[in-house]
Design a protein around this motif. Structure first.
Motif, PDB file in Angstrom:
ATOM      1  N   GLY A 187       0.816  -1.196   0.000  1.00 21.71           N
ATOM      2  CA  GLY A 187       0.000   0.000   0.000  1.00 21.71           C
ATOM      3  C   GLY A 187       0.858   1.256   0.000  1.00 21.71           C
ATOM      4  N   GLY A 188       0.198   2.404  -0.164  1.00 20.75           N
ATOM      5  CA  GLY A 188       0.914   3.673  -0.207  1.00 20.75           C
ATOM      6  C   GLY A 188       0.767   4.328  -1.558  1.00 20.75           C
ATOM      7  N   ASN A 189       1.777   5.078  -1.943  1.00 20.87           N
ATOM      8  CA  ASN A 189       1.736   5.838  -3.190  1.00 20.87           C
ATOM      9  C   ASN A 189       2.708   5.260  -4.205  1.00 20.87           C
ATOM     10  N   TYR A 190       2.220   4.918  -5.394  1.00 18.63           N
ATOM     11  CA  TYR A 190       3.102   4.505  -6.481  1.00 18.63           C
ATOM     12  C   TYR A 190       2.970   5.496  -7.628  1.00 18.63           C
ATOM     13  N   ALA A 191       4.036   5.609  -8.397  1.00 19.36           N
ATOM     14  CA  ALA A 191       4.084   6.597  -9.472  1.00 19.36           C
ATOM     15  C   ALA A 191       3.560   5.997 -10.771  1.00 19.36           C
ATOM     16  N   THR A 192       2.781   6.779 -11.501  1.00 16.30           N
ATOM     17  CA  THR A 192       2.357   6.406 -12.847  1.00 16.30           C
ATOM     18  C   THR A 192       3.139   7.160 -13.903  1.00 16.30           C
ATOM     19  N   SER A 193       3.924   8.111 -13.442  1.00 19.03           N
ATOM     20  CA  SER A 193       4.824   8.862 -14.327  1.00 19.03           C
ATOM     21  C   SER A 193       5.880   9.503 -13.451  1.00 19.03           C
ATOM     22  N   GLU A 194       6.783  10.240 -14.066  1.00 20.92           N
ATOM     23  CA  GLU A 194       7.855  10.879 -13.301  1.00 20.92           C
ATOM     24  C   GLU A 194       7.346  12.003 -12.411  1.00 20.92           C
ATOM     25  N   THR A 195       6.076  12.396 -12.595  1.00 24.88           N
ATOM     26  CA  THR A 195       5.547  13.533 -11.826  1.00 24.88           C
ATOM     27  C   THR A 195       4.213  13.241 -11.147  1.00 24.88           C
ATOM     28  N   ASN A 196       3.693  12.024 -11.251  1.00 22.48           N
ATOM     29  CA  ASN A 196       2.353  11.756 -10.737  1.00 22.48           C
ATOM     30  C   ASN A 196       2.344  10.516  -9.841  1.00 22.48           C
ATOM     31  N   LEU A 197       1.626  10.627  -8.698  1.00 19.82           N
ATOM     32  CA  LEU A 197       1.469   9.522  -7.759  1.00 19.82           C
ATOM     33  C   LEU A 197       0.010   9.104  -7.674  1.00 19.82           C
ATOM     34  N   VAL A 198      -0.202   7.795  -7.427  1.00 22.03           N
ATOM     35  CA  VAL A 198      -1.533   7.252  -7.189  1.00 22.03           C
ATOM     36  C   VAL A 198      -1.498   6.520  -5.856  1.00 22.03           C
ATOM     37  N   ASN A 199      -2.520   6.758  -5.020  1.00 21.17           N
ATOM     38  CA  ASN A 199      -2.576   6.084  -3.726  1.00 21.17           C
ATOM     39  C   ASN A 199      -3.318   4.757  -3.848  1.00 21.17           C
ATOM     40  N   CYS A 200      -2.798   3.753  -3.153  1.00 20.24           N
ATOM     41  CA  CYS A 200      -3.411   2.423  -3.180  1.00 20.24           C
ATOM     42  C   CYS A 200      -3.421   1.855  -1.769  1.00 20.24           C
ATOM     43  N   GLN A 201      -4.575   1.443  -1.288  1.00 20.30           N
ATOM     44  CA  GLN A 201      -4.686   0.824   0.020  1.00 20.30           C
ATOM     45  C   GLN A 201      -4.403  -0.672  -0.084  1.00 20.30           C
ATOM     46  N   PRO A 202      -3.684  -1.240   0.868  1.00 19.76           N
ATOM     47  CA  PRO A 202      -3.411  -2.678   0.801  1.00 19.76           C
ATOM     48  C   PRO A 202      -4.703  -3.490   0.915  1.00 19.76           C
ATOM     49  N   SER A 203      -4.773  -4.574   0.167  1.00 21.87           N
ATOM     50  CA  SER A 203      -5.930  -5.453   0.225  1.00 21.87           C
ATOM     51  C   SER A 203      -5.875  -6.298   1.488  1.00 21.87           C
ATOM     52  N   THR A 204      -7.039  -6.662   1.985  1.00 24.31           N
ATOM     53  CA  THR A 204      -7.116  -7.528   3.178  1.00 24.31           C
ATOM     54  C   THR A 204      -7.444  -8.974   2.813  1.00 24.31           C
ATOM     55  N   THR A 205      -7.511  -9.284   1.513  1.00 26.47           N
ATOM     56  CA  THR A 205      -7.962 -10.615   1.108  1.00 26.47           C
ATOM     57  C   THR A 205      -7.001 -11.338   0.180  1.00 26.47           C
ATOM     58  N   VAL A 206      -5.821 -10.796  -0.087  1.00 25.99           N
ATOM     59  CA  VAL A 206      -4.869 -11.486  -0.955  1.00 25.99           C
ATOM     60  C   VAL A 206      -3.950 -12.355  -0.115  1.00 25.99           C
ATOM     61  N   VAL A 207      -3.184 -13.209  -0.777  1.00 28.26           N
ATOM     62  CA  VAL A 207      -2.316 -14.136  -0.061  1.00 28.26           C
ATOM     63  C   VAL A 207      -1.331 -13.405   0.833  1.00 28.26           C
ATOM     64  N   LEU A 208      -0.803 -12.277   0.360  1.00 29.37           N
ATOM     65  CA  LEU A 208       0.191 -11.546   1.152  1.00 29.37           C
ATOM     66  C   LEU A 208      -0.420 -10.690   2.255  1.00 29.37           C
ATOM     67  N   SER A 209      -1.753 -10.627   2.351  1.00 30.11           N
ATOM     68  CA  SER A 209      -2.378  -9.785   3.378  1.00 30.11           C
ATOM     69  C   SER A 209      -1.917 -10.177   4.776  1.00 30.11           C
ATOM     70  N   ARG A 210      -1.764 -11.467   5.028  1.00 31.86           N
ATOM     71  CA  ARG A 210      -1.327 -11.925   6.360  1.00 31.86           C
ATOM     72  C   ARG A 210       0.033 -11.358   6.733  1.00 31.86           C
ATOM     73  N   PHE A 211       0.843 -11.037   5.720  1.00 27.59           N
ATOM     74  CA  PHE A 211       2.213 -10.574   5.958  1.00 27.59           C
ATOM     75  C   PHE A 211       2.349  -9.052   5.852  1.00 27.59           C
ATOM     76  N   THR A 212       1.288  -8.347   5.461  1.00 27.62           N
ATOM     77  CA  THR A 212       1.412  -6.907   5.231  1.00 27.62           C
ATOM     78  C   THR A 212       0.370  -6.059   5.940  1.00 27.62           C
ATOM     79  N   VAL A 213      -0.721  -6.667   6.416  1.00 24.74           N
ATOM     80  CA  VAL A 213      -1.810  -5.894   7.022  1.00 24.74           C
ATOM     81  C   VAL A 213      -1.915  -6.253   8.499  1.00 24.74           C
ATOM     82  N   ASP A 214      -1.909  -5.240   9.342  1.00 24.58           N
ATOM     83  CA  ASP A 214      -1.902  -5.465  10.796  1.00 24.58           C
ATOM     84  C   ASP A 214      -3.258  -5.901  11.340  1.00 24.58           C
ATOM     85  N   ASP A 215      -4.317  -5.240  10.919  1.00 13.25           N
ATOM     86  CA  ASP A 215      -5.591  -5.363  11.625  1.00 13.25           C
ATOM     87  C   ASP A 215      -6.554  -6.338  10.954  1.00 13.25           C
ATOM     88  N   ILE A 216      -6.072  -7.521  10.591  1.00 11.34           N
ATOM     89  CA  ILE A 216      -6.954  -8.587  10.143  1.00 11.34           C
ATOM     90  C   ILE A 216      -6.736  -9.795  11.049  1.00 11.34           C
TER      91      ILE A 216
END
Length: 560
Positions: A187-216
């Motif tokens: 999760g956090g902000n990833y760039a779509t270009s050299e000047t633009n960011l997009v925010n993305c919240q971590p998913s709570t239902t993917v395989v890596l959620s157990r390793f990246t999300v605290d409150d599940i």
């Protein structure tokens, strides 16, 4: 497009098996710089299964595998034994190895339940990981670094390429990369270009959620440590491990100081405030410095760097080739043969394999292993007396011995002093014993023994016979004995017999008279003694008496 469709079908099959939403972030199709990002960049990690790994280590060619360690004390101990190289390896021994830093090569050389050329794999959170490095955090907590052993996941490293490093978000800056934020579900902000960011919240239902999300509910992050707590990931020199690299690659360490980042120190990038953001992630991609076979920080070999799925795998390091032009769009990778060198790179928009790594907090794991203990009933080992008692129980899975202390119920109550001998200077040797546990006290006293009888009047009569040892060749007379006793600092070597006639009140206003046995007399303060007596109901009580209330009735002198 064909690759995208194939990965999409594979992702669908995986989602069906795990009943999980496998997108790290809800992205459908993004067309950017001619690259289609669809289901080819979703999380699709191959899970470990009980048919592939056994709780009992089994040699599978070049690896020895340990089944799920989360909540299983037996498997945790098996892992410790393989890493420590011996049966019943203690947590203290693991901590020693972590402090000294133990590489995959060191672990490979251990020979307990394995041969000297076998690596160790472990299942954690349902995924199978290579055990690659044992070290500590800055505050000396032992951590075990794990690298996902096999992965079907494919993703672009980033969604665009750069032609210069002097931009807000260079294409090969890991902290703002698509693979870090979306694919690894940080999760956090990833760039779509050299000047633009997009925010993305971590998913709570993917395989890596157990390793990246605290409150599940099934989160494992309480057992993980972030790179920001690990000193050896702060600054890394690529050229120490990989020749003929002359500079240092981007994203090796998370520090933006010193010459650990971009080749030729492109300060426009090094000074970027987002450069080290990835240090706060639970899951991350390894660097070149960490994964160079044999000579890297981890000491991994090509068996461990190779993705068994037969696909190239991304690293977090950006290519060091140039500060402008095409070199700004390349990132480093592991080839299908497990090699990592200065030529193993590709455009960051390429869709390659993803194998995350993480740090397992062994202190937290060691505490959590109790969740998997299967203890026997408590067994009484020692009754509490003047010493603590003890209960023990044993885990039926791993043999762990658990202890419970029962506090002591009484102090030592010694018997009378007995004369057991004499010394060369005519001193008497005394000894007394506590009969319950056999504790012994000894001492020496002068040879003249005096018995003194005294009484006290008042509400309840006290009658005492005290035996005392002195250098006095003649006895004191009358009340002089009380003066003598009052001058002693303690009554360690007094022998006392006596009675105390007392009145015991009852709650209804009545009561009864009883005769108690006096068992001890001691010095309380100037001109005051303490006496201990046991009532007829067995209760011990304490009272004080002043010497002016005592009357000497009789005395007898003996030579010891």
């Amino acid at each position: 497009r064909q690759a995208g469709r194939q990965a999409g079908r594979q992702a669908g099959r995986q989602a069906g098996r795990h009943k999980l939403t496998i997108f790290g972030c809800l992205v459908t199709i993004v067309i950017l710089l001619g690259v289609a990002v669809a289901s080819a960049c979703v999380i699709n990690l191959k899970p470990g299964s009980s048919t592939e790994y056994s709780a009992t280590p089994m040699a599978l060619g070049t690896t020895v595998s340990v089944d799920e360690i989360y909540g299983n004390c037996h498997n945790v101990q098996t892992l410790y034994d393989l890493i420590g190289g011996g049966q019943n390896t203690t947590f203290e021994r693991i901590t020693e190895l972590a402090t000294a830093r133990t590489s995959a090569a060191d672990i490979r050389g251990m020979t307990y339940n394995k041969t000297a050329n076998q690596d160790v794999q472990v299942t954690f959170g349902g995924q199978v990981w290579d055990v690659v490095y044992l070290s500590t955090t800055r505050d000396k907590r032992p951590i075990l670094t794990l690298w996902l052993s096999s992965s079907l996941t494919k993703s672009p490293w980033n969604l665009y390429t750069s032609t210069t490093g002097n931009k807000n978000y260079p294409a090969k800056m890991y902290s703002t990369s698509y693979i870090r934020v979306v694919t690894l579900n940080n999760g956090g902000n990833y760039a779509t270009s050299e000047t633009n960011l997009v925010n993305c919240q971590p998913s709570t239902t993917v395989v890596l959620s157990r390793f990246t999300v605290d409150d599940i509910e099934e989160s494992l992050t309480k057992l993980l440590v972030k790179p920001q707590a690990v000193s050896w990931q702060e600054q890394q020199y690529t050229h120490d491990f990989l020749s003929p690299i002359e500079g240092d690659m981007p994203n090796e360490g998370y520090s933006s100081t010193g010459n650990y980042s971009w080749q030729n120190l492109n300060q426009a990038v090094v000074a970027n405030p987002r450069y080290g953001v990835w240090a706060g992630d639970y899951c991350w991609l390894p660097s070149v410095a960490e994964t160079v076979p044999e000579t890297g920080i981890w000491g991994v070999n090509t068996n461990q760097t190779t993705n068994p799925q037969g696909i190239k795998t991304w690293l977090r390091s950006g290519d060091d080739n140039g500060m402008s032009g095409a070199g700004m769009g390349f990132c480093m990778l592991v080839e299908t043969d497990g090699s990592v060198n200065c030529d193993t790179n590709d455009y960051c928009t390429s869709i390659l394999g993803v194998r995350p790594a993480l740090h397992l907090d062994l202190l937290a794991l060691n505490a959590a292993r109790s969740w998997g203990h299967n203890y026997s009933d408590w067994e009484l080992i020692a009754e509490p007396t003047c010493a603590d008692g003890e209960y023990t129980r044993v885990c039926q899975n791993c043999g762990h011995l658990d202890h419970k202390v029962i506090p002591a119920v009484t102090a030592h109550q010694y018997g009378e002093w007995l004369i057991v001998g004499s010394t060369g200077d005519n001193q008497l040797l005394l000894r007394r014993i506590f009969p319950v546990c056999g504790a012994v006290q000894e001492g020496t006293v002068p040879p003249y023994r005096h018995q003194i009888s005294m009484t006290s009047d008042g509400f309840g009569a006290l009658a005492l016979t005290i035996t005392i040892y002195t250098d006095q060749t003649t006895a004191f007379t009358g009340q002089d004995w009380l003066t003598y006793l009052n001058g002693l600092t303690n009554f360690d070597y007094l022998i006392c017999h006596g009675t105390y006639h007392y009145f015991h009140p009852e709650p209804d206003g009545g009561g009864y008279w009883g005769t108690a046995t006096v068992v001890k007399v001691d010095k309380y303060s100037e001109n005051m003694f303490t006496y201990y007596y046991v009532r007829v109901d067995g209760v011990m009580e304490v009272k004080h008496v002043t010497i002016t209330d005592l009357t000497i009735n009789d005395q007898v002198q003996y030579y010891g």
